[in-house]
Design a protein around this motif. Sequence first.
Motif, PDB file in Angstrom:
ATOM      1  N   ILE A  78     122.648  16.239  11.937  1.00 40.39           N
ATOM      2  CA  ILE A  78     123.033  15.982  13.195  1.00 40.39           C
ATOM      3  C   ILE A  78     124.183  17.061  12.975  1.00 40.39           C
ATOM      4  O   ILE A  78     125.605  16.688  12.419  1.00 40.39           O
ATOM      5  N   ARG A  79     123.984  18.047  13.917  1.00 39.94           N
ATOM      6  CA  ARG A  79     124.869  19.397  14.199  1.00 39.94           C
ATOM      7  C   ARG A  79     125.590  19.690  16.055  1.00 39.94           C
ATOM      8  O   ARG A  79     124.969  19.292  16.558  1.00 39.94           O
ATOM      9  N   PRO A  80     126.694  18.622  16.363  1.00 37.59           N
ATOM     10  CA  PRO A  80     126.910  18.349  17.726  1.00 37.59           C
ATOM     11  C   PRO A  80     127.159  19.749  17.786  1.00 37.59           C
ATOM     12  O   PRO A  80     127.626  19.387  19.478  1.00 37.59           O
ATOM     13  N   GLU A  81     127.694  20.845  17.591  1.00 32.22           N
ATOM     14  CA  GLU A  81     127.599  21.875  17.714  1.00 32.22           C
ATOM     15  C   GLU A  81     126.478  23.392  18.378  1.00 32.22           C
ATOM     16  O   GLU A  81     127.367  23.958  19.391  1.00 32.22           O
ATOM     17  N   GLY A  82     125.934  22.705  18.047  1.00 32.26           N
ATOM     18  CA  GLY A  82     124.444  22.974  18.460  1.00 32.26           C
ATOM     19  C   GLY A  82     124.203  22.258  20.363  1.00 32.26           C
ATOM     20  O   GLY A  82     123.302  23.095  20.407  1.00 32.26           O
ATOM     21  N   GLY A  83     125.111  21.547  19.961  1.00 29.06           N
ATOM     22  CA  GLY A  83     124.598  20.792  21.640  1.00 29.06           C
ATOM     23  C   GLY A  83     124.970  18.805  21.733  1.00 29.06           C
ATOM     24  O   GLY A  83     124.998  18.967  21.038  1.00 29.06           O
ATOM     25  N   ARG A  84     125.079  18.866  22.851  1.00 29.79           N
ATOM     26  CA  ARG A  84     125.964  17.959  23.154  1.00 29.79           C
ATOM     27  C   ARG A  84     124.900  16.774  23.574  1.00 29.79           C
ATOM     28  O   ARG A  84     124.017  16.965  24.560  1.00 29.79           O
ATOM     29  N   ALA A  85     124.925  15.265  23.264  1.00 28.91           N
ATOM     30  CA  ALA A  85     124.501  14.170  23.842  1.00 28.91           C
ATOM     31  C   ALA A  85     124.911  14.444  25.458  1.00 28.91           C
ATOM     32  O   ALA A  85     125.525  14.705  25.559  1.00 28.91           O
ATOM     33  N   PRO A  86     124.138  14.013  26.667  1.00 31.98           N
ATOM     34  CA  PRO A  86     124.301  13.792  27.284  1.00 31.98           C
ATOM     35  C   PRO A  86     125.463  12.173  27.513  1.00 31.98           C
ATOM     36  O   PRO A  86     125.338  11.498  26.989  1.00 31.98           O
ATOM     37  N   ALA A  87     126.257  12.703  28.486  1.00 28.78           N
ATOM     38  CA  ALA A  87     127.973  11.765  29.053  1.00 28.78           C
ATOM     39  C   ALA A  87     127.219  11.427  29.996  1.00 28.78           C
ATOM     40  O   ALA A  87     127.276  11.946  31.162  1.00 28.78           O
ATOM     41  N   VAL A  88     128.292  10.225  30.165  1.00 31.63           N
ATOM     42  CA  VAL A  88     128.333   9.633  31.854  1.00 31.63           C
ATOM     43  C   VAL A  88     130.037   9.200  31.278  1.00 31.63           C
ATOM     44  O   VAL A  88     130.644   8.847  30.938  1.00 31.63           O
ATOM     45  N   ALA A  89     130.320   9.437  32.522  1.00 32.32           N
ATOM     46  CA  ALA A  89     131.984   9.305  33.035  1.00 32.32           C
ATOM     47  C   ALA A  89     132.109   8.371  33.335  1.00 32.32           C
ATOM     48  O   ALA A  89     131.623   7.221  33.798  1.00 32.32           O
ATOM     49  N   ALA A  90     133.583   7.459  33.289  1.00 31.93           N
ATOM     50  CA  ALA A  90     134.382   6.590  33.418  1.00 31.93           C
ATOM     51  C   ALA A  90     133.563   6.210  35.044  1.00 31.93           C
ATOM     52  O   ALA A  90     133.263   4.633  34.855  1.00 31.93           O
ATOM     53  N   ALA A  91     133.846   6.779  35.792  1.00 32.36           N
ATOM     54  CA  ALA A  91     133.425   6.456  37.611  1.00 32.36           C
ATOM     55  C   ALA A  91     132.505   5.921  37.237  1.00 32.36           C
ATOM     56  O   ALA A  91     132.163   4.594  37.842  1.00 32.36           O
ATOM     57  N   THR A  92     131.701   6.352  36.506  1.00 33.10           N
ATOM     58  CA  THR A  92     129.749   6.216  36.338  1.00 33.10           C
ATOM     59  C   THR A  92     129.425   4.360  36.193  1.00 33.10           C
ATOM     60  O   THR A  92     129.493   3.732  36.394  1.00 33.10           O
ATOM     61  N   LEU A  93     130.254   4.787  34.631  1.00 33.07           N
ATOM     62  CA  LEU A  93     129.911   3.393  34.046  1.00 33.07           C
ATOM     63  C   LEU A  93     130.951   2.680  34.715  1.00 33.07           C
ATOM     64  O   LEU A  93     129.670   1.341  34.095  1.00 33.07           O
ATOM     65  N   LYS A  94     131.901   2.844  34.600  1.00 33.46           N
ATOM     66  CA  LYS A  94     132.104   1.542  36.297  1.00 33.46           C
ATOM     67  C   LYS A  94     131.200   0.929  37.055  1.00 33.46           C
ATOM     68  O   LYS A  94     131.086  -0.111  36.987  1.00 33.46           O
ATOM     69  N   ARG A  95     130.381   1.741  37.632  1.00 31.63           N
ATOM     70  CA  ARG A  95     129.622   1.669  38.665  1.00 31.63           C
ATOM     71  C   ARG A  95     129.003   0.637  38.727  1.00 31.63           C
ATOM     72  O   ARG A  95     128.304   0.002  38.563  1.00 31.63           O
ATOM     73  N   TRP A  96     127.843   1.211  36.887  1.00 30.09           N
ATOM     74  CA  TRP A  96     126.640   0.743  36.500  1.00 30.09           C
ATOM     75  C   TRP A  96     127.194  -0.752  36.187  1.00 30.09           C
ATOM     76  O   TRP A  96     126.279  -1.359  36.024  1.00 30.09           O
ATOM     77  N   LEU A  97     128.114  -0.845  35.470  1.00 33.04           N
ATOM     78  CA  LEU A  97     128.509  -2.716  34.985  1.00 33.04           C
ATOM     79  C   LEU A  97     129.196  -3.446  36.464  1.00 33.04           C
ATOM     80  O   LEU A  97     128.263  -4.734  36.438  1.00 33.04           O
ATOM     81  N   ASP A  98     129.003  -2.758  37.396  1.00 30.09           N
ATOM     82  CA  ASP A  98     130.083  -3.678  38.984  1.00 30.09           C
ATOM     83  C   ASP A  98     128.072  -4.092  39.457  1.00 30.09           C
ATOM     84  O   ASP A  98     128.209  -5.571  39.493  1.00 30.09           O
TER      85      ASP A  98
END
Length: 260
Positions: free
Chosen positions: A102-122
């Motif tokens: 696992i070498r994170p410097e090679g590329g990030r995993a997809p990320a979800v913004a706080a506002a998007t996660l809040k909407r998903w939980l809503d």
Amino acid sequence: MSILNISAYRFVSLDDLPTLRERMLEQCHALALKGTILLAPEGINLFLAAPREAIEAFLTWLHQDPRFAGMQAKESLSDDIPFKRMRVRLKKEIITLRHPTIRPEGGRAPAVAAATLKRWLDQGRDDAGREVVLLDTRNAYETDAGMFPQAVDYRIDSFTQLPNALAADQARYTGKTIVSYCTGGIRCEKAALYMQDVGMENVYQLEGGILKYFEEVGGTHWQGDCFVFDERGAVDPSLSPAPLKPLSSAEDAGDGAPHT
């Protein structure tokens, strides 16, 4: 509150660690900063506190290095500096997982913004209609201070235990969207990359972790406070210092949150 506390990290290849350590320690002492900086071949992780002018001067200096340009910090305030000294430490990993593939410097995993996660939980689903499973990647003593009550909490004592916990429980995540979260983003980023590496699908990290979630949407869907690794103990959803108040077992459990 006159003291600015920052946390930040970046996965980036570093090959001049002893020299970099000395340069950073000299700069921090010159600005009277206190806290901890971790340096490893995979990147940098820092927790610093000082009056705002000193913190901003350090970040301006740091961003002059192209490897750290644009690195963003999470901020919170306190009346006092919650660190006793300044340390810059060299480590094998800035967050220890012991999975060298696992070498994170090679590329990030997809990320979800706080506002998007809040909407998903809503709405109870992600935008594709899949059930969302939150995965708390922190240690048990951290989740005791506060968590998303519906999250999976494996009650681990060390981040290195997470792979085995996931391996024994992969069926839980099939066909669902997984959002890993942690305090400031570093563990949930590495965890998301690990889950992708072992073939788990629809995996995201919470961008900026709990601290960024608090900053952008407050405490919606959250229960309790957030443990931090300094003398404040924890911060509440307004990012103000909060005395540690462990959740009771009844409050802590939530639906679908095993404590194994």
